[in-house]
Each structure stands twice: as C-alpha cells, then as structure tokens.
Design a protein around this motif. Structure first.
Motif, mmCIF file in Angstrom:
data_model
loop_
_atom_site.group_PDB
_atom_site.id
_atom_site.type_symbol
_atom_site.label_atom_id
_atom_site.label_comp_id
_atom_site.label_asym_id
_atom_site.label_seq_id
_atom_site.Cartn_x
_atom_site.Cartn_y
_atom_site.Cartn_z
ATOM 1 N N LYS A 66 36.888 53.615 36.506
ATOM 2 C CA LYS A 66 36.333 53.574 37.856
ATOM 3 C C LYS A 66 36.175 52.105 38.205
ATOM 4 O O LYS A 66 35.789 51.289 37.368
ATOM 5 C CB LYS A 66 34.966 54.261 37.934
ATOM 6 C CG LYS A 66 34.989 55.718 37.569
ATOM 7 C CD LYS A 66 35.522 56.570 38.678
ATOM 8 C CE LYS A 66 35.459 58.043 38.257
ATOM 9 N NZ LYS A 66 35.890 58.935 39.265
ATOM 10 N N GLN A 67 36.472 51.778 39.459
ATOM 11 C CA GLN A 67 36.317 50.393 39.907
ATOM 12 C C GLN A 67 34.879 50.132 40.314
ATOM 13 O O GLN A 67 34.219 50.985 40.897
ATOM 14 C CB GLN A 67 37.222 50.090 41.098
ATOM 15 C CG GLN A 67 38.655 49.896 40.716
ATOM 16 C CD GLN A 67 39.458 49.313 41.878
ATOM 17 O OE1 GLN A 67 39.065 49.386 43.028
ATOM 18 N NE2 GLN A 67 40.587 48.720 41.553
ATOM 19 N N MET A 68 34.418 48.932 39.978
ATOM 20 C CA MET A 68 33.086 48.506 40.378
ATOM 21 C C MET A 68 33.216 47.200 41.145
ATOM 22 O O MET A 68 33.875 46.269 40.678
ATOM 23 C CB MET A 68 32.191 48.316 39.157
ATOM 24 C CG MET A 68 30.825 47.756 39.488
ATOM 25 S SD MET A 68 29.833 47.503 38.020
ATOM 26 C CE MET A 68 28.952 49.038 38.017
ATOM 27 N N THR A 69 32.633 47.161 42.323
ATOM 28 C CA THR A 69 32.609 45.927 43.109
ATOM 29 C C THR A 69 31.256 45.270 42.891
ATOM 30 O O THR A 69 30.206 45.874 43.129
ATOM 31 C CB THR A 69 32.821 46.225 44.607
ATOM 32 O OG1 THR A 69 34.059 46.923 44.759
ATOM 33 C CG2 THR A 69 32.859 44.942 45.416
ATOM 34 N N HIS A 70 31.285 44.028 42.459
ATOM 35 C CA HIS A 70 30.070 43.288 42.146
ATOM 36 C C HIS A 70 29.574 42.522 43.363
ATOM 37 O O HIS A 70 30.296 42.349 44.351
ATOM 38 C CB HIS A 70 30.329 42.341 40.970
ATOM 39 C CG HIS A 70 30.777 43.065 39.746
ATOM 40 N ND1 HIS A 70 29.903 43.597 38.829
ATOM 41 C CD2 HIS A 70 32.022 43.376 39.294
ATOM 42 C CE1 HIS A 70 30.578 44.191 37.870
ATOM 43 N NE2 HIS A 70 31.866 44.071 38.122
ATOM 44 N N GLU A 71 28.332 42.040 43.273
ATOM 45 C CA GLU A 71 27.707 41.311 44.381
ATOM 46 C C GLU A 71 28.523 40.098 44.813
ATOM 47 O O GLU A 71 28.523 39.739 45.987
ATOM 48 C CB GLU A 71 26.290 40.890 43.995
ATOM 49 C CG GLU A 71 25.346 42.059 43.857
ATOM 50 C CD GLU A 71 23.981 41.674 43.312
ATOM 51 O OE1 GLU A 71 23.775 40.487 42.982
ATOM 52 O OE2 GLU A 71 23.134 42.565 43.212
ATOM 53 N N ASP A 72 29.211 39.467 43.864
ATOM 54 C CA ASP A 72 30.009 38.288 44.209
ATOM 55 C C ASP A 72 31.381 38.649 44.777
ATOM 56 O O ASP A 72 32.201 37.780 45.050
ATOM 57 C CB ASP A 72 30.166 37.373 42.987
ATOM 58 C CG ASP A 72 30.980 38.003 41.861
ATOM 59 O OD1 ASP A 72 31.460 39.152 42.010
ATOM 60 O OD2 ASP A 72 31.138 37.336 40.824
ATOM 61 N N VAL A 75 35.936 42.558 41.456
ATOM 62 C CA VAL A 75 36.123 43.973 41.146
ATOM 63 C C VAL A 75 36.557 44.092 39.687
ATOM 64 O O VAL A 75 37.449 43.376 39.237
ATOM 65 C CB VAL A 75 37.192 44.612 42.075
ATOM 66 C CG1 VAL A 75 37.441 46.059 41.699
ATOM 67 C CG2 VAL A 75 36.777 44.488 43.532
ATOM 68 N N THR A 76 35.887 44.982 38.969
ATOM 69 C CA THR A 76 36.261 45.239 37.583
ATOM 70 C C THR A 76 36.431 46.739 37.382
ATOM 71 O O THR A 76 35.937 47.542 38.179
ATOM 72 C CB THR A 76 35.192 44.715 36.591
ATOM 73 O OG1 THR A 76 33.936 45.308 36.920
ATOM 74 C CG2 THR A 76 35.086 43.205 36.641
ATOM 75 N N ASN A 77 37.139 47.098 36.326
ATOM 76 C CA ASN A 77 37.327 48.495 35.968
ATOM 77 C C ASN A 77 36.454 48.823 34.762
ATOM 78 O O ASN A 77 36.399 48.051 33.807
ATOM 79 C CB ASN A 77 38.788 48.770 35.617
ATOM 80 C CG ASN A 77 39.670 48.724 36.835
ATOM 81 O OD1 ASN A 77 39.334 49.279 37.869
ATOM 82 N ND2 ASN A 77 40.801 48.052 36.724
ATOM 83 N N HIS A 78 35.778 49.957 34.826
ATOM 84 C CA HIS A 78 34.923 50.400 33.732
ATOM 85 C C HIS A 78 35.343 51.792 33.302
ATOM 86 O O HIS A 78 35.604 52.648 34.142
ATOM 87 C CB HIS A 78 33.451 50.417 34.166
ATOM 88 C CG HIS A 78 32.898 49.053 34.398
ATOM 89 N ND1 HIS A 78 32.236 48.353 33.431
ATOM 90 C CD2 HIS A 78 32.937 48.258 35.484
ATOM 91 C CE1 HIS A 78 31.882 47.176 33.913
ATOM 92 N NE2 HIS A 78 32.306 47.100 35.161
ATOM 93 N N CYS A 79 35.389 51.995 32.002
ATOM 94 C CA CYS A 79 35.676 53.324 31.477
ATOM 95 C C CYS A 79 34.389 54.142 31.554
ATOM 96 O O CYS A 79 33.360 53.728 31.022
ATOM 97 C CB CYS A 79 36.171 53.241 30.039
ATOM 98 S SG CYS A 79 36.562 54.876 29.373
ATOM 99 N N GLU A 161 37.779 43.563 27.189
ATOM 100 C CA GLU A 161 39.086 43.204 27.712
ATOM 101 C C GLU A 161 39.227 43.753 29.130
ATOM 102 O O GLU A 161 38.750 44.823 29.453
ATOM 103 C CB GLU A 161 40.203 43.711 26.811
ATOM 104 C CG GLU A 161 40.231 45.217 26.670
ATOM 105 C CD GLU A 161 41.297 45.691 25.721
ATOM 106 O OE1 GLU A 161 42.314 46.200 26.205
ATOM 107 O OE2 GLU A 161 41.084 45.543 24.509
ATOM 108 N N LYS A 162 39.861 42.984 29.992
ATOM 109 C CA LYS A 162 40.036 43.401 31.385
ATOM 110 C C LYS A 162 41.093 44.497 31.457
ATOM 111 O O LYS A 162 42.065 44.484 30.744
ATOM 112 C CB LYS A 162 40.465 42.202 32.225
ATOM 113 C CG LYS A 162 39.453 41.099 32.156
ATOM 114 C CD LYS A 162 39.216 40.501 33.496
ATOM 115 C CE LYS A 162 38.338 39.309 33.350
ATOM 116 N NZ LYS A 162 37.086 39.386 33.947
ATOM 117 N N GLN A 163 40.858 45.433 32.350
ATOM 118 C CA GLN A 163 41.807 46.533 32.557
ATOM 119 C C GLN A 163 42.218 46.558 34.001
ATOM 120 O O GLN A 163 41.488 46.301 34.873
ATOM 121 C CB GLN A 163 41.175 47.863 32.174
ATOM 122 C CG GLN A 163 40.848 47.955 30.698
ATOM 123 C CD GLN A 163 42.056 48.155 29.825
ATOM 124 O OE1 GLN A 163 43.085 48.665 30.241
ATOM 125 N NE2 GLN A 163 41.962 47.706 28.603
#
Length: 163
Positions: A66-72, A75-79, A161-163
């Motif tokens: 799932k993608q997460m958009t951070h305050e800054d 965008v990162t992906n989290h399992c 590790e980045k996905q």
C-alpha cells in the motif's frame, strides 16, 4: 594455547539474542524481525513478523503493498500483509492472559508509531531495540512523553529496502 575466558551475556543481551532467534520464524523478507517481552528475569511471550493465522504469508504469495504519502510529500510502499513482531507478541500475551504491566520489550528496531501506541497502552515500561528505525522519531517522542525508557544496542539506523 591460551583458552579464552567465557563472558556470560547480560540479561539484556540474552533476551535480545532470543528475539533475533525468534525473528528466524518471520514470514516477510522485508523485515524479518522478532520480539521478546520479559519481566522479572523471565520471558513472558514472543512474536515475529507474519500474517494473521489462516492468511497467506509474504514468503508464500508475495507482498501486499500500500502506498503511503508522508507529510513532506514523499511516497513510500509498505507491506500490509503481515502483523509486526511487537503486535504479535502483544497478541500472544492477550491470548494467554499474561499481564505486561512493568515489562521490558526487546525488538529489532524502534517500534513504529502504531506499535508504540500499543506498547504504551499495555503498560510496558522499557523498550530495548537492536537498532534505530529510520522513521522512529515519533515513537521515540511518544515514549519520552510517557516515561518509557528506550535504549539501543547499536545506534545504526535500519532502513527497509525501497519497493
């Protein structure tokens, strides 16, 4: 030949080594981590990263990102397929009816925000992490505010590790 003198591990070193062994059961290769919760020199419960009972594991069918958009704005992906090691240890204690008030939690890295809130709510008074989590600042601050002692074996920052 000189024989090396055996050095017995401290209790914290012992419990952390057990957490590292528990981590070998983890079923998500992005963060194979384990957790031990101890009190009065005794292990109360353990947990490792894995899917809830009856659901498939990352190691079996792959990650569920799932993608997460951070305050800054980054965008990162989290399992999201698995339950964190800390959460599984807390659930194990609940299933067994084990009170955690005043216990110490041993884990791979600074607990995430959600795990930190659960740790606070469970009455755990001390957290010992092997390393720092790159996104652990908010958890560190919450622990500071409520008086939970947080210590690290290694000040190195752990990155997934980045996905």
């Amino acid at each position: 030949m000189a024989e090396e003198k055996y050095i017995r591990p401290t209790r914290d070193e012992y419990f952390m080594e057990v957490a590292r062994t528990v981590a070998k059961r983890a079923t998500c290769d992005r963060g194979r981590s384990g957790c031990v919760i101890a009190k009065n020199k005794q292990i109360l419960c353990t947990g490792y990263v894995g899917s809830p009972p009856g659901l498939p594991h990352c190691d079996e069918i792959g990650h569920q990102f799932k993608q997460m958009t951070h305050e800054d704005g980054s965008v990162t992906n989290h399992c999201v397929r698995t339950v964190h090691a800390e959460q599984n240890a807390l659930c194990q204690a609940a299933k067994l009816g084990v009170a955690l008030d005043g216990a110490t939690l041993y884990c791979k890295m600074t607990p995430c925000r959600t795990c930190a809130m659960l740790i606070i709510s469970s009455g755990i008074r001390k957290v010992i992490a092997d390393k720092r989590y790159h996104a652990g600042g908010e958890s560190e601050e919450m622990f500071r505010q409520v008086g939970i002692e947080l210590n690290y074996f290694d000040e190195t920052v752990e990155h997934y590790e980045k996905q």
